[in-house]
Design a protein around this motif. Structure first.
Motif, short mmCIF file in Angstrom:
data_model
loop_
_atom_site.label_atom_id
_atom_site.label_comp_id
_atom_site.label_asym_id
_atom_site.label_seq_id
_atom_site.Cartn_x
_atom_site.Cartn_y
_atom_site.Cartn_z
N VAL A 28 0.87 -1.17 0.00
CA VAL A 28 0.00 0.00 0.00
C VAL A 28 0.91 1.23 0.00
N GLU A 29 0.47 2.25 -0.70
CA GLU A 29 1.26 3.46 -0.85
C GLU A 29 0.32 4.65 -0.85
N ILE A 30 0.74 5.74 -0.24
CA ILE A 30 -0.05 6.98 -0.28
C ILE A 30 0.45 7.81 -1.45
N GLU A 31 -0.44 8.11 -2.37
CA GLU A 31 -0.08 8.98 -3.48
C GLU A 31 0.06 10.40 -2.94
N GLN A 32 1.00 11.14 -3.52
CA GLN A 32 1.22 12.50 -3.09
C GLN A 32 1.16 13.47 -4.26
N GLU A 33 0.71 14.66 -3.97
CA GLU A 33 0.69 15.73 -4.96
C GLU A 33 1.73 16.77 -4.52
N GLY A 39 7.20 31.96 -5.22
CA GLY A 39 8.19 32.79 -4.57
C GLY A 39 9.07 32.07 -3.57
N LEU A 40 8.78 30.79 -3.30
CA LEU A 40 9.58 30.02 -2.34
C LEU A 40 10.23 28.86 -3.09
N ASN A 41 11.52 28.97 -3.37
CA ASN A 41 12.22 27.99 -4.19
C ASN A 41 12.97 26.94 -3.38
N THR A 42 12.86 26.95 -2.07
CA THR A 42 13.65 26.03 -1.25
C THR A 42 13.01 24.66 -1.07
N HIS A 43 11.71 24.54 -1.25
CA HIS A 43 11.05 23.25 -1.09
C HIS A 43 9.66 23.27 -1.73
N VAL A 44 9.06 22.09 -1.81
CA VAL A 44 7.68 21.97 -2.28
C VAL A 44 6.86 21.35 -1.16
N HIS A 45 5.58 21.60 -1.19
CA HIS A 45 4.66 20.99 -0.22
C HIS A 45 4.18 19.65 -0.78
N ARG A 46 4.21 18.61 0.04
CA ARG A 46 3.74 17.30 -0.37
C ARG A 46 2.39 17.04 0.31
N LEU A 47 1.35 16.96 -0.50
CA LEU A 47 0.01 16.75 0.01
C LEU A 47 -0.42 15.30 -0.26
#
Length: 142
Positions: A28-33, A39-47
């Protein structure tokens, strides 16, 4: 504590224990978006989105056509989807050295999506192996 071994297991469907040489797809795996914040280039949000399951794959010796589970599989895969698909639970139980259950996985609402056999080969003298692949909605580990 004894560590579990991967070779001593049984598979049950329709109330019948069936012999197989290999089981895979218990996952089982949780899909992420990934969402990039402007304006924020240091990271992305994983939903987190939804759960995703691999198909359950059972490999073993070719089973007789008149077996109950083979008739169910044939009805679905050879029926041109004229009849409704009736899903079933499939359980996989890992056994300890004494033959008692150590771990148990229950794949709910399973139905066949693929069947194939290994290549026929006149130079081999081995058991003909079939591969049964099932889609399922949830997996529970006990």
């Amino acid at each position: 504590m004894d560590l579990p071994v991967a070779f001593y297991f049984n598979v049950s469907m329709m109330g019948i224990e069936l012999p197989f040489k290999e089981v895979s797809g218990l996952s089982v795996e949780i899909e992420q978006e990934m969402v990039v914040e402007g304006g924020l280039n240091t990271h992305v949000h994983r939903l987190s989105k939804q759960m995703k399951h691999a198909n359950l794959v059972l490999k073993g010796a070719l089973k007789p056509v008149n077996s109950l589970h083979v008739l169910w599989i044939k009805t679905i895969l050879e029926g041109s989807l004229l009849l409704p698909i009736l899903p079933i639970p499939i359980s996989v139980t890992l056994l300890n050295a004494q033959g008692s259950p150590s771990y148990h996985w229950l794949c709910a609402n399973a139905y066949p999506v693929k069947w194939d056999i290994e290549p026929l080969d006149s130079e081999k003298n081995s058991v003909l192996i079939e591969s049964l692949e099932f889609s399922y909605s949830t997996i529970t580990r006990f």
